[in-house]
Design a protein around this motif. Structure first.
Motif, PDB file in Angstrom:
ATOM      1  N   SER A  28       0.835  -1.200   0.000  1.00 16.12           N
ATOM      2  CA  SER A  28       0.000   0.000   0.000  1.00 16.12           C
ATOM      3  C   SER A  28       0.871   1.251   0.000  1.00 16.12           C
ATOM      4  O   SER A  28       2.055   1.210   0.360  1.00 16.12           O
ATOM      5  CB  SER A  28      -0.906   0.011   1.229  1.00 16.12           C
ATOM      6  N   LEU A  29       0.271   2.382  -0.385  1.00 14.25           N
ATOM      7  CA  LEU A  29       1.013   3.640  -0.397  1.00 14.25           C
ATOM      8  C   LEU A  29       1.490   4.038   0.999  1.00 14.25           C
ATOM      9  O   LEU A  29       2.647   4.458   1.162  1.00 14.25           O
ATOM     10  CB  LEU A  29       0.171   4.751  -1.021  1.00 14.25           C
ATOM     11  N   PRO A  30       0.639   3.921   2.055  1.00 14.75           N
ATOM     12  CA  PRO A  30       1.143   4.246   3.402  1.00 14.75           C
ATOM     13  C   PRO A  30       2.316   3.360   3.805  1.00 14.75           C
ATOM     14  O   PRO A  30       3.268   3.831   4.429  1.00 14.75           O
ATOM     15  CB  PRO A  30      -0.079   4.008   4.302  1.00 14.75           C
ATOM     16  N   SER A  31       2.268   2.074   3.437  1.00  9.25           N
ATOM     17  CA  SER A  31       3.367   1.174   3.772  1.00  9.25           C
ATOM     18  C   SER A  31       4.656   1.618   3.080  1.00  9.25           C
ATOM     19  O   SER A  31       5.730   1.630   3.693  1.00  9.25           O
ATOM     20  CB  SER A  31       3.023  -0.257   3.354  1.00  9.25           C
ATOM     21  N   GLN A  32       4.561   1.995   1.806  1.00  9.15           N
ATOM     22  CA  GLN A  32       5.741   2.482   1.087  1.00  9.15           C
ATOM     23  C   GLN A  32       6.282   3.753   1.728  1.00  9.15           C
ATOM     24  O   GLN A  32       7.499   3.905   1.921  1.00  9.15           O
ATOM     25  CB  GLN A  32       5.392   2.744  -0.380  1.00  9.15           C
ATOM     26  N   PHE A  33       5.386   4.669   2.060  1.00 10.81           N
ATOM     27  CA  PHE A  33       5.800   5.949   2.636  1.00 10.81           C
ATOM     28  C   PHE A  33       6.520   5.751   3.966  1.00 10.81           C
ATOM     29  O   PHE A  33       7.621   6.280   4.179  1.00 10.81           O
ATOM     30  CB  PHE A  33       4.578   6.850   2.835  1.00 10.81           C
ATOM     31  N   PHE A  34       5.930   4.972   4.863  1.00 11.96           N
ATOM     32  CA  PHE A  34       6.526   4.820   6.189  1.00 11.96           C
ATOM     33  C   PHE A  34       7.807   3.980   6.148  1.00 11.96           C
ATOM     34  O   PHE A  34       8.690   4.165   6.991  1.00 11.96           O
ATOM     35  CB  PHE A  34       5.510   4.223   7.162  1.00 11.96           C
ATOM     36  N   THR A  35       7.931   3.104   5.159  1.00  9.57           N
ATOM     37  CA  THR A  35       9.198   2.393   5.000  1.00  9.57           C
ATOM     38  C   THR A  35      10.295   3.359   4.573  1.00  9.57           C
ATOM     39  O   THR A  35      11.438   3.279   5.051  1.00  9.57           O
ATOM     40  CB  THR A  35       9.066   1.262   3.963  1.00  9.57           C
ATOM     41  N   GLN A  36       9.973   4.280   3.686  1.00  9.20           N
ATOM     42  CA  GLN A  36      10.955   5.301   3.286  1.00  9.20           C
ATOM     43  C   GLN A  36      11.397   6.127   4.494  1.00  9.20           C
ATOM     44  O   GLN A  36      12.594   6.407   4.657  1.00  9.20           O
ATOM     45  CB  GLN A  36      10.357   6.218   2.230  1.00  9.20           C
ATOM     46  N   ILE A  37      10.445   6.523   5.331  1.00  8.78           N
ATOM     47  CA  ILE A  37      10.773   7.328   6.506  1.00  8.78           C
ATOM     48  C   ILE A  37      11.642   6.523   7.473  1.00  8.78           C
ATOM     49  O   ILE A  37      12.632   7.040   8.024  1.00  8.78           O
ATOM     50  CB  ILE A  37       9.493   7.805   7.207  1.00  8.78           C
ATOM     51  N   ARG A  38      11.294   5.254   7.663  1.00  9.55           N
ATOM     52  CA  ARG A  38      12.076   4.411   8.575  1.00  9.55           C
ATOM     53  C   ARG A  38      13.513   4.246   8.080  1.00  9.55           C
ATOM     54  O   ARG A  38      14.468   4.374   8.859  1.00  9.55           O
ATOM     55  CB  ARG A  38      11.407   3.037   8.719  1.00  9.55           C
ATOM     56  N   LEU A  39      13.690   3.979   6.793  1.00 13.72           N
ATOM     57  CA  LEU A  39      15.031   3.810   6.240  1.00 13.72           C
ATOM     58  C   LEU A  39      15.811   5.123   6.253  1.00 13.72           C
ATOM     59  O   LEU A  39      17.030   5.135   6.427  1.00 13.72           O
ATOM     60  CB  LEU A  39      14.940   3.271   4.806  1.00 13.72           C
ATOM     61  N   MET A  40      15.088   6.225   6.097  1.00 10.86           N
ATOM     62  CA  MET A  40      15.731   7.532   6.114  1.00 10.86           C
ATOM     63  C   MET A  40      16.341   7.814   7.489  1.00 10.86           C
ATOM     64  O   MET A  40      17.500   8.238   7.594  1.00 10.86           O
ATOM     65  CB  MET A  40      14.724   8.623   5.752  1.00 10.86           C
ATOM     66  N   PHE A  41      15.584   7.560   8.550  1.00 11.32           N
ATOM     67  CA  PHE A  41      16.091   7.848   9.885  1.00 11.32           C
ATOM     68  C   PHE A  41      17.054   6.776  10.382  1.00 11.32           C
ATOM     69  O   PHE A  41      17.938   7.063  11.189  1.00 11.32           O
ATOM     70  CB  PHE A  41      14.927   8.020  10.866  1.00 11.32           C
ATOM     71  N   ALA A  42      16.913   5.557   9.881  1.00 11.68           N
ATOM     72  CA  ALA A  42      17.804   4.482  10.322  1.00 11.68           C
ATOM     73  C   ALA A  42      19.160   4.562   9.641  1.00 11.68           C
ATOM     74  O   ALA A  42      20.202   4.393  10.292  1.00 11.68           O
ATOM     75  CB  ALA A  42      17.160   3.119  10.055  1.00 11.68           C
ATOM     76  N   TYR A  43      19.172   4.819   8.322  1.00  8.30           N
ATOM     77  CA  TYR A  43      20.422   4.748   7.558  1.00  8.30           C
ATOM     78  C   TYR A  43      20.711   6.013   6.741  1.00  8.30           C
ATOM     79  O   TYR A  43      21.681   6.029   5.988  1.00  8.30           O
ATOM     80  CB  TYR A  43      20.394   3.548   6.603  1.00  8.30           C
ATOM     81  N   GLY A  44      19.877   7.037   6.873  1.00  3.04           N
ATOM     82  CA  GLY A  44      20.094   8.252   6.104  1.00  3.04           C
ATOM     83  C   GLY A  44      19.788   8.110   4.627  1.00  3.04           C
ATOM     84  O   GLY A  44      20.231   8.922   3.816  1.00  3.04           O
TER      85      GLY A  44
END
Length: 624
Positions: free
Chosen positions: A287-303
């Protein structure tokens, strides 16, 4: 910001501080408007936030001054005193009627403001005298004294309004509420100048201390990708303390930190999810929310910037598992390549200089037949009155991604551009000279691929990007490569970022994998055949592959300034030929086509090895 009181400040904290400072301004305007039209007074609360913010920074600096080896000319007592003053001001702003009751008993009533003005003046003088000399000498320095002076000037105006309130209100005819709100507005303005100056001062004082701690951390990290990310932060920190690093380098490093996380990253995630998310949902069911929040998680975890989620297909569980090992431009181009560079005078960015050196060394290189600079033909081409009667390729002498490049086909007696423009040999020469008034230009003969590649190049030279790296023994080796092809007939270039396609190349056999584009289009995908000609790509073996590898490994020895070079090589009928070289190659094409990260590959290990060895030399002028 609370966490900054527990460790040394670094550029991420200071960038966040500036962002918070920027957010306080609209918040204050809302508070002032609310006070004008309603009985709701939030102005004091906003000012309290500013004081609290400064108090947190002061506590962080006090803790840093206490730590071993930290050199702070102000000393821990100074910062604790500043934090205490700010804490008192916070209570004053939030005290409401209780504080106003005690202020009313002062005679005169503006005595408290005078004391604050005196304390601020003492702080400004202390900063002017004790501010570190190396901070004033650095190329990258905040205008601390200018900001403090502006703040002090506005505070003086505010004090004048308090002292002369009765007379000024009588002559201006302004009512009490409006007059008070004007005073509050000026107070907030000078607080903003003080806050921004304080952030700049904190950057200068903390950078040297933080830099040494960050370098020690880089040297202790075993994972190559984590090492390069930590080195990027150290490189940015160094810009606040060094006179060696240019503003352009600092801006690139800071942009990488800002856009890769925080507000910039969130906005990027929204943009890419909106554009590319529906297609991925159809392919994977995510889903779009799943894609969005995965991007945010990877952004804060690994930049990881949000675009990498689609570029490297991190929606695939297998790719997401190794997400921490992908390398990005802000870690390589904005930091690692600069750290590894050892200047000896060899240049790659100036194409005519590079061409001439290759010719001197006997390396096969795309021939240059004319060049012009600032509206005049280069000295070596003074005698070239007309251009040779053959197809030509014209491009800027500096540039990347195929920007500004054009093919001119020779059909006697004219050269014809794809837009239909026709020029004679003399006319085209003059056109190049005229263009060079805006950007230095060069002209090359148009090369043609080996006949075995004619069915996948759409009539344009297809090139292979080969990455070489200096290894631990001082030799040079090919680590990665990708074969680039135009996807439309008549294209001037085959560049991946200019809409072309590319396929991974087995570095041993020269065998191609499936082809793909950049992955940032709703139509992106993978193909085993060329989308225009239908010719097979996957499984095809490049001709002259062994010779191409030997050529770039041999050439790299003569450009030893660079630990890593990305070579663009054309495979012609008579063998490989160097088109150009890039001392800061973009690695997106390699990681995208290979479907694997480079942080855990041979190149990532070599880059981390070089960065650890060169970091102290590059940032501190010390040997490792």
């Amino acid at each position: 910001m609370i966490t900054t009181t527990l460790r040394a400040l670094d550029p991420r904290d200071l960038i966040r501080s500036v962002l918070i400072w920027a957010l306080l301004i609209p918040l204050a305007l809302i508070a002032f408007l609310a006070a004008e039209v309603t009985q709701l007074d939030l102005v004091d609360a906003v000012n309290a936030l500013v004081y609290a913010f400064v108090a947190l920074l002061a506590v962080a600096l006090a803790r840093q001054a206490k730590s071993a080896g930290a050199h702070d000319p102000f000393g821990r007592p100074f910062w604790l005193t500043a934090a205490s003053f700010c804490a008192v001001f916070v209570l004053s702003e939030l005290g409401g009627d209780i504080i106003e009751h005690y202020e009313a008993r002062l005679s005169p009533t503006w005595l408290g403001d005078l004391l604050c003005w005196t304390a601020a003046g003492a702080f400004v003088l202390a900063v002017a005298r004790l501010r570190p000399r190396q901070a004033r000498m650095a190329k990258i320095t905040a205008p601390v004294l200018v900001l403090l002076a502006l703040g002090f000037a506005l505070q003086s105006v505010a004090l004048g309004l308090d002292i002369g309130e009765q007379h000024l209100r009588r002559y201006s005819g302004v009512n009490l509420l409006t007059y008070d709100n004007l005073s509050y507005l000026i107070e907030f303005a000078f607080l903003q100048f003080y806050l921004l100056a304080f952030i700049g001062l904190a950057a200068e004082l903390s950078a040297q201390h933080a830099l040494r701690a960050q370098i020690a951390k880089v040297e202790s990290i075993q994972d190559p990708a984590d090492c390069l990310r930590a080195a990027q932060l150290a490189f940015t920190t160094a810009a606040f303390t060094s006179h060696k690093l240019s503003k352009r380098r600092l801006s690139r490093a800071i942009i990488g930190l800002v856009t890769g996380s925080g507000i910039g990253g969130i906005m990027g995630a929204i943009k890419f999810t909106w554009q590319l998310g529906p297609g991925i949902k159809r392919r994977t069911g995510k889903s779009l929310p799943s894609q969005f929040f995965t991007q945010i998680r990877l952004m804060f975890a690994y930049g990881l910037a949000p675009r990498t989620y689609y570029l490297f297909e991190l929606f695939d569980p297998a790719c997401e598992k190794v997400a921490s090992h992908y390398l990005q431009r802000n870690e390589t181009k904005a930091a690692a390549y600069k750290i590894m560079h050892r200047a000896t005078g060899h240049r790659l960015s100036e194409k005519i200089v590079f061409h001439d050196r290759c010719r001197e060394l006997g390396l096969p290189v795309a021939p240059v037949v004319f060049a012009a600079t600032r509206g005049v033909a280069d000295r070596q081409f003074d005698g070239t009155i007309t251009l040779p009667a053959t197809d030509l390729f014209i491009k800027p002498r500096k540039g990347s991604g195929g920007r500004g490049a054009a093919k001119w086909q020779f059909v006697a007696p004219f050269f014809i551009h794809k837009d239909g423009t026709q020029l004679t040999a003399t006319g085209l020469r003059q056109w190049v000279v005229d263009q060079s008034t805006q950007e230095n230009m060069l002209v090359q003969t148009l090369l043609a691929n080996h006949p075995d590649l004619a069915d996948i190049n759409c009539g344009t030279l297809a090139t292979v990007r080969i990455v070489t790296c200096r290894n631990e023994t001082g030799g040079y080796e090919v680590t990665d490569d990708a074969f680039r092809m135009p996807r439309v007939t008549g294209s001037a270039v085959d560049n991946f970022h200019a809409g072309g396609i590319a396929a991974a190349v087995d570095i041993v056999t020269g065998r191609l994998g499936a082809a793909t584009d950049l992955g940032l289009s709703p139509q992106s995908g993978w193909s085993e055949t060329h989308p225009v000609t239908g010719a097979a790509i996957r499984g095809r073996t490049l001709p002259c592959w062994r010779e191409a590898r030997d050529l770039v490994e041999r050439a790299h020895r003569h450009f030893s300034d660079f630990a890593v070079i990305g070579w663009d090589v054309g495979i012609l009928a008579d063998g490989p030929c160097i088109i150009e070289a890039n001392g800061a190659p973009d690695l997106d094409i390699i990681q995208r086509t290979a479907r694997k990260p480079l942080g855990s590959a041979r190149l990532g290990h070599l880059m981390a090895w070089h960065v650890k060895r060169d970091l102290r030399r590059a940032l501190l002028d010390e040997a490792a």
